[in-house]
Design an enzyme around this catalytic site. Structure first.
Site, PDB file in Angstrom:
ATOM      1  N   GLU A  98       0.839  -1.205   0.000  1.00 41.35           N
ATOM      2  CA  GLU A  98       0.000   0.000   0.000  1.00 41.35           C
ATOM      3  C   GLU A  98       0.873   1.253   0.000  1.00 41.35           C
ATOM      4  O   GLU A  98       1.943   1.284   0.619  1.00 41.35           O
ATOM      5  CB  GLU A  98      -0.901   0.075   1.243  1.00 41.35           C
ATOM      6  CG  GLU A  98      -1.794  -1.115   1.464  1.00 41.35           C
ATOM      7  CD  GLU A  98      -2.975  -1.184   0.544  1.00 41.35           C
ATOM      8  OE1 GLU A  98      -3.256  -0.186  -0.153  1.00 41.35           O
ATOM      9  OE2 GLU A  98      -3.627  -2.246   0.514  1.00 41.35           O
ATOM     10  N   THR A  99       0.382   2.280  -0.684  1.00 38.08           N
ATOM     11  CA  THR A  99       0.911   3.635  -0.557  1.00 38.08           C
ATOM     12  C   THR A  99      -0.224   4.517  -0.054  1.00 38.08           C
ATOM     13  O   THR A  99      -1.327   4.491  -0.611  1.00 38.08           O
ATOM     14  CB  THR A  99       1.442   4.162  -1.891  1.00 38.08           C
ATOM     15  OG1 THR A  99       2.549   3.348  -2.311  1.00 38.08           O
ATOM     16  CG2 THR A  99       1.920   5.599  -1.760  1.00 38.08           C
TER      17      THR A  99
END
Length: 293
Positions: A50-51
């Site tokens: 995830e970002t």
């Protein structure tokens, strides 16, 4: 020389106080009116599960002073509705790195408003409780077979429609070592087996055989571009009510996600919410350089 915009970016290992364990997430502190079409390419470039993108609500807001922000989560392939470890990472950046003075920060997200605060050496997230509904073992049997490869019998199965997560509970005699030794399923075969319209991730869980933890788990989500997620906050919004009912516990639940990186999660149920507590360790600071837009 072409003008460039700099974006402050950090990498945070969530649900651990030991660098290079837990679940890494990139966190970007976005400039005002950042172009939305660049978010997915950045997440793909970061190539982490995830970002997290933190945005100000108003042009005059300040990351160190204000307490309400927008938050979005993108995997390398898509945007998701909820991500616990990237929310923990975003809160750690604001509260521990930027030095935000608020006692509590609020994030407006696709899952509504989520709150985060410091609690001792941990950060406490207030997330929605996602109680799974029991279902027959025969339903989604092909997915279960590909994940478990017939290594274990199945004690029960449940499904969270809100998160599209399938919970597969193994018999209590399955050890931590056996769950850790389970091979990561072939993501291409899972994608061929199911198109992701109903199930987006599979939680495999078992009661802990020691007092250190109440339950342990692993999480596989090829439909979100993640073969195995190291430590998953959103999965624990499903596991918390699942195990609280079966263990008849009213105290906080102690959980361990036993991926190769591994991480610890503490859970407190409060009505239709669950408090997810964990440590976070910043391991990288830097800037992204992008052409001015």
């Amino acid at each position: 020389m072409e003008e460039r915009a700099n974006i402050r970016m950090l990498t945070v290992d969530s649900f651990t106080d030991v660098p290079f364990s837990g679940n890494p997430a990139a966190v970007c502190l976005l400039p005002w009116e950042f172009p939305e079409h660049l978010m997915q390419p950045i997440a793909r470039e970061m190539n982490l599960s995830e970002t997290a993108f933190i945005e100000r609500i108003n042009a005059t807001d300040n990351f160190a002073r204000d307490s309400h922000f927008k938050l979005r989560w993108l995997t390398p392939t898509c945007e998701v509705n909820l991500c616990g470890h990237a929310t923990l990472a975003a809160a750690a950046v604001l509260l521990n790195e930027v030095g935000n003075v608020a006692s509590e920060v609020t994030f407006s997200t696709l899952s509504g408003k989520l709150k985060a605060r410091r609690e001792g050496d941990k950060i406490c997230l207030d997330l929605p409780l996602n109680t799974p509904i029991p279902q027959g073992v025969e339903q989604d049997a092909a997915i279960q077979q590909l994940v478990l490869a017939d290594r274990f019998p199945i004690q029960e199965v449940a499904f969270s429609a809100a998160t599209k997560k399938l919970v597969v509970r193994l018999p209590d005699n399955v050890t931590r070592g056996e769950l850790e030794a389970l091979a990561v399923p072939n993501h291409l075969r899972l994608l061929e087996c199911h198109d992701g319209t109903r199930v987006r991730g599979v939680i495999v869980t078992v009661k802990s055989q020691t007092d250190e933890y109440d339950f342990i788990s692993r999480y596989f989500a090829p439909w979100n571009g993640i073969s195995e997620d190291p430590v998953t906050g959103s999965a624990h919004t499903v596991l918390a009510p699942f195990w609280a009912e079966r263990l008849s516990l009213t105290r906080p639940l102690k959980a361990r996600q036993v991926s190769p990186r591994g991480g610890d999660v503490l859970l407190r149920i409060a009505g239709d919410r669950v408090e997810v507590l964990g440590c976070a360790t910043i391991v990288m600071r830097g800037e992204l350089f992008l052409p001015a837009c």
